[in-house]
Design a protein around this motif. Structure first.
Motif, PDB file in Angstrom:
ATOM      1  N   THR A 282      16.524  -0.749  -5.303  1.00 45.05           N
ATOM      2  CA  THR A 282      16.912  -2.143  -5.490  1.00 45.05           C
ATOM      3  C   THR A 282      16.673  -2.885  -4.182  1.00 45.05           C
ATOM      4  OG1 THR A 282      18.593  -1.630  -7.148  1.00 45.05           O
ATOM      5  CG2 THR A 282      18.801  -3.744  -6.014  1.00 45.05           C
ATOM      6  N   VAL A 283      15.942  -3.988  -4.275  1.00 44.05           N
ATOM      7  CA  VAL A 283      15.714  -4.864  -3.126  1.00 44.05           C
ATOM      8  C   VAL A 283      16.455  -6.157  -3.432  1.00 44.05           C
ATOM      9  CG1 VAL A 283      13.990  -6.043  -1.712  1.00 44.05           C
ATOM     10  CG2 VAL A 283      13.446  -3.817  -2.737  1.00 44.05           C
ATOM     11  N   ARG A 284      17.292  -6.603  -2.485  1.00 39.14           N
ATOM     12  CA  ARG A 284      18.059  -7.835  -2.659  1.00 39.14           C
ATOM     13  C   ARG A 284      17.639  -8.844  -1.598  1.00 39.14           C
ATOM     14  NH1 ARG A 284      21.905  -6.358  -6.280  1.00 39.14           N
ATOM     15  NH2 ARG A 284      22.640  -4.224  -6.159  1.00 39.14           N
ATOM     16  N   GLY A 285      17.680 -10.119  -1.986  1.00 39.25           N
ATOM     17  CA  GLY A 285      17.310 -11.177  -1.062  1.00 39.25           C
ATOM     18  C   GLY A 285      17.214 -12.499  -1.790  1.00 39.25           C
ATOM     19  N   GLU A 286      16.212 -13.307  -1.392  1.00 39.24           N
ATOM     20  CA  GLU A 286      16.059 -14.641  -1.977  1.00 39.24           C
ATOM     21  C   GLU A 286      14.596 -14.956  -2.226  1.00 39.24           C
ATOM     22  OE1 GLU A 286      17.789 -17.584   0.547  1.00 39.24           O
ATOM     23  OE2 GLU A 286      19.614 -16.403   0.854  1.00 39.24           O
ATOM     24  N   GLY A 287      14.355 -15.741  -3.280  1.00 42.88           N
ATOM     25  CA  GLY A 287      13.028 -16.287  -3.545  1.00 42.88           C
ATOM     26  C   GLY A 287      11.945 -15.257  -3.785  1.00 42.88           C
ATOM     27  N   PHE A 288      12.268 -14.183  -4.505  1.00 43.75           N
ATOM     28  CA  PHE A 288      11.286 -13.119  -4.701  1.00 43.75           C
ATOM     29  C   PHE A 288      10.141 -13.534  -5.600  1.00 43.75           C
ATOM     30  CE2 PHE A 288      14.717  -9.773  -3.837  1.00 43.75           C
ATOM     31  CZ  PHE A 288      14.351  -9.691  -2.515  1.00 43.75           C
ATOM     32  N   LYS A 289       8.966 -13.070  -5.237  1.00 44.90           N
ATOM     33  CA  LYS A 289       7.763 -13.206  -6.043  1.00 44.90           C
ATOM     34  C   LYS A 289       7.022 -11.880  -5.985  1.00 44.90           C
ATOM     35  CE  LYS A 289       6.894 -18.109  -5.429  1.00 44.90           C
ATOM     36  NZ  LYS A 289       7.919 -18.821  -5.283  1.00 44.90           N
ATOM     37  N   VAL A 290       6.647 -11.360  -7.145  1.00 44.81           N
ATOM     38  CA  VAL A 290       5.867 -10.124  -7.190  1.00 44.81           C
ATOM     39  C   VAL A 290       4.416 -10.502  -6.979  1.00 44.81           C
ATOM     40  CG1 VAL A 290       5.180  -8.169  -8.606  1.00 44.81           C
ATOM     41  CG2 VAL A 290       7.535  -9.011  -8.711  1.00 44.81           C
ATOM     42  N   GLY A 291       3.839 -10.013  -5.882  1.00 45.55           N
ATOM     43  CA  GLY A 291       2.460 -10.344  -5.555  1.00 45.55           C
ATOM     44  C   GLY A 291       1.468  -9.392  -6.188  1.00 45.55           C
ATOM     45  N   GLU A 292       1.870  -8.150  -6.369  1.00 51.46           N
ATOM     46  CA  GLU A 292       0.972  -7.148  -6.937  1.00 51.46           C
ATOM     47  C   GLU A 292       1.820  -6.098  -7.629  1.00 51.46           C
ATOM     48  OE1 GLU A 292      -1.332  -3.552  -4.884  1.00 51.46           O
ATOM     49  OE2 GLU A 292      -2.184  -5.496  -4.353  1.00 51.46           O
ATOM     50  N   LEU A 293       1.410  -5.695  -8.804  1.00 56.16           N
ATOM     51  CA  LEU A 293       2.082  -4.623  -9.523  1.00 56.16           C
ATOM     52  C   LEU A 293       1.014  -3.850 -10.277  1.00 56.16           C
ATOM     53  CD1 LEU A 293       4.592  -3.138 -10.521  1.00 56.16           C
ATOM     54  CD2 LEU A 293       4.892  -4.911 -12.232  1.00 56.16           C
ATOM     55  N   MET A 294       0.516  -2.796  -9.653  1.00 57.10           N
ATOM     56  CA  MET A 294      -0.519  -1.996 -10.289  1.00 57.10           C
ATOM     57  C   MET A 294      -0.582  -0.614  -9.659  1.00 57.10           C
ATOM     58  SD  MET A 294      -3.788  -4.037  -8.771  1.00 57.10           S
ATOM     59  CE  MET A 294      -5.044  -2.805  -8.602  1.00 57.10           C
ATOM     60  N   GLU A 295      -0.979   0.339 -10.458  1.00 57.11           N
ATOM     61  CA  GLU A 295      -1.180   1.718 -10.027  1.00 57.11           C
ATOM     62  C   GLU A 295       0.008   2.268  -9.243  1.00 57.11           C
ATOM     63  OE1 GLU A 295      -4.975   2.211  -8.144  1.00 57.11           O
ATOM     64  OE2 GLU A 295      -6.011   1.177  -9.767  1.00 57.11           O
ATOM     65  N   GLY A 296       1.220   1.978  -9.723  1.00 56.71           N
ATOM     66  CA  GLY A 296       2.410   2.523  -9.094  1.00 56.71           C
ATOM     67  C   GLY A 296       2.815   1.847  -7.801  1.00 56.71           C
ATOM     68  N   ARG A 297       2.300   0.676  -7.547  1.00 61.52           N
ATOM     69  CA  ARG A 297       2.587  -0.039  -6.291  1.00 61.52           C
ATOM     70  C   ARG A 297       3.040  -1.461  -6.604  1.00 61.52           C
ATOM     71  NH1 ARG A 297       0.040  -0.414  -0.776  1.00 61.52           N
ATOM     72  NH2 ARG A 297      -0.181  -2.627  -0.415  1.00 61.52           N
ATOM     73  N   MET A 298       4.166  -1.861  -6.005  1.00 62.45           N
ATOM     74  CA  MET A 298       4.678  -3.219  -6.178  1.00 62.45           C
ATOM     75  C   MET A 298       4.760  -3.887  -4.811  1.00 62.45           C
ATOM     76  SD  MET A 298       8.359  -4.589  -7.557  1.00 62.45           S
ATOM     77  CE  MET A 298       8.005  -4.629  -9.307  1.00 62.45           C
ATOM     78  N   GLU A 299       4.141  -5.061  -4.717  1.00 61.19           N
ATOM     79  CA  GLU A 299       4.247  -5.870  -3.507  1.00 61.19           C
ATOM     80  C   GLU A 299       5.192  -7.021  -3.815  1.00 61.19           C
ATOM     81  OE1 GLU A 299       1.362  -8.955  -1.453  1.00 61.19           O
ATOM     82  OE2 GLU A 299       0.605  -6.901  -1.320  1.00 61.19           O
ATOM     83  N   LEU A 300       6.178  -7.191  -2.959  1.00 64.22           N
ATOM     84  CA  LEU A 300       7.235  -8.156  -3.186  1.00 64.22           C
ATOM     85  C   LEU A 300       7.356  -9.064  -1.969  1.00 64.22           C
ATOM     86  CD1 LEU A 300       9.688  -8.928  -4.949  1.00 64.22           C
ATOM     87  CD2 LEU A 300      10.939  -7.131  -3.777  1.00 64.22           C
ATOM     88  N   ALA A 301       7.288 -10.373  -2.197  1.00 59.20           N
ATOM     89  CA  ALA A 301       7.431 -11.339  -1.106  1.00 59.20           C
ATOM     90  C   ALA A 301       8.713 -12.133  -1.304  1.00 59.20           C
ATOM     91  CB  ALA A 301       6.232 -12.276  -1.074  1.00 59.20           C
ATOM     92  N   GLY A 302       9.352 -12.513  -0.223  1.00 61.50           N
ATOM     93  CA  GLY A 302      10.586 -13.279  -0.249  1.00 61.50           C
ATOM     94  C   GLY A 302      11.398 -12.949   0.986  1.00 61.50           C
ATOM     95  N   ILE A 303      12.634 -13.370   1.010  1.00 68.61           N
ATOM     96  CA  ILE A 303      13.523 -13.058   2.132  1.00 68.61           C
ATOM     97  C   ILE A 303      14.293 -11.791   1.771  1.00 68.61           C
ATOM     98  CG2 ILE A 303      15.474 -13.843   3.524  1.00 68.61           C
ATOM     99  CD1 ILE A 303      14.497 -16.723   2.900  1.00 68.61           C
ATOM    100  N   ILE A 304      14.001 -10.701   2.453  1.00 71.66           N
ATOM    101  CA  ILE A 304      14.597  -9.413   2.126  1.00 71.66           C
ATOM    102  C   ILE A 304      15.861  -9.215   2.955  1.00 71.66           C
ATOM    103  CG2 ILE A 304      14.245  -6.917   2.172  1.00 71.66           C
ATOM    104  CD1 ILE A 304      11.258  -7.596   1.612  1.00 71.66           C
ATOM    105  N   GLN A 305      16.971  -8.965   2.253  1.00 76.60           N
ATOM    106  CA  GLN A 305      18.253  -8.781   2.923  1.00 76.60           C
ATOM    107  C   GLN A 305      18.731  -7.335   2.890  1.00 76.60           C
ATOM    108  OE1 GLN A 305      20.400 -11.713   0.648  1.00 76.60           O
ATOM    109  NE2 GLN A 305      19.922 -13.323   2.116  1.00 76.60           N
ATOM    110  N   SER A 306      18.386  -6.590   1.842  1.00 78.98           N
ATOM    111  CA  SER A 306      18.800  -5.187   1.783  1.00 78.98           C
ATOM    112  C   SER A 306      17.904  -4.406   0.835  1.00 78.98           C
ATOM    113  CB  SER A 306      20.263  -5.055   1.339  1.00 78.98           C
ATOM    114  OG  SER A 306      20.415  -5.406  -0.017  1.00 78.98           O
ATOM    115  N   ILE A 307      17.852  -3.106   1.087  1.00 81.45           N
ATOM    116  CA  ILE A 307      17.125  -2.170   0.230  1.00 81.45           C
ATOM    117  C   ILE A 307      18.057  -0.997  -0.035  1.00 81.45           C
ATOM    118  CG2 ILE A 307      15.124  -0.647   0.003  1.00 81.45           C
ATOM    119  CD1 ILE A 307      13.715  -2.511   2.058  1.00 81.45           C
ATOM    120  N   GLU A 308      18.243  -0.662  -1.311  1.00 78.35           N
ATOM    121  CA  GLU A 308      19.134   0.428  -1.690  1.00 78.35           C
ATOM    122  C   GLU A 308      18.367   1.465  -2.506  1.00 78.35           C
ATOM    123  OE1 GLU A 308      22.748  -0.927  -3.663  1.00 78.35           O
ATOM    124  OE2 GLU A 308      22.297  -2.927  -2.903  1.00 78.35           O
ATOM    125  N   PHE A 309      18.687   2.720  -2.276  1.00 77.88           N
ATOM    126  CA  PHE A 309      18.149   3.825  -3.058  1.00 77.88           C
ATOM    127  C   PHE A 309      19.318   4.477  -3.777  1.00 77.88           C
ATOM    128  CE2 PHE A 309      15.511   3.280   0.634  1.00 77.88           C
ATOM    129  CZ  PHE A 309      14.221   3.416   0.162  1.00 77.88           C
TER     130      PHE A 309
END
Length: 87
Positions: free
Chosen positions: A51-78
């Protein structure tokens, strides 16, 4: 950590790999998106959910098992999903 340990992590397709800074996160080994909003994204990445939390997320790429996420990232949880037996 030995170099052989690092190489085994690089090729582990059952665990998530996340590269991030405060504006971009790249999540690898994504199997499926569980939840997407402009403040939180959760994906199934094999042994763990990410889980990635933050603000204004936009998925830039989602293919072949890879997700690119742009925005203000505040935390990452596993976290591990519950198995089907409820444990």
């Amino acid at each position: 950590m030995r170099i052989s340990d690092e190489l085994s992590l690089d090729f582990d397709i059952l665990s998530p790999k996340v590269t991030a800074n405060t504006r971009v996160a790249i999540i690898e080994n994504v199997r499926k998106a569980i939840q997407i909003s402009d403040t939180s994204i959760t994906v199934d990445a094999g042994r763990f959910y990410v889980t990635v939390r933050g603000e204004g997320f936009k998925v830039g790429e989602l293919m072949e098992g890879r997700m690119e996420l742009a925005g203000i990232i505040q935390s990452i949880e596993f976290f591990r999903p519950l198995d089907q037996s409820g444990n």
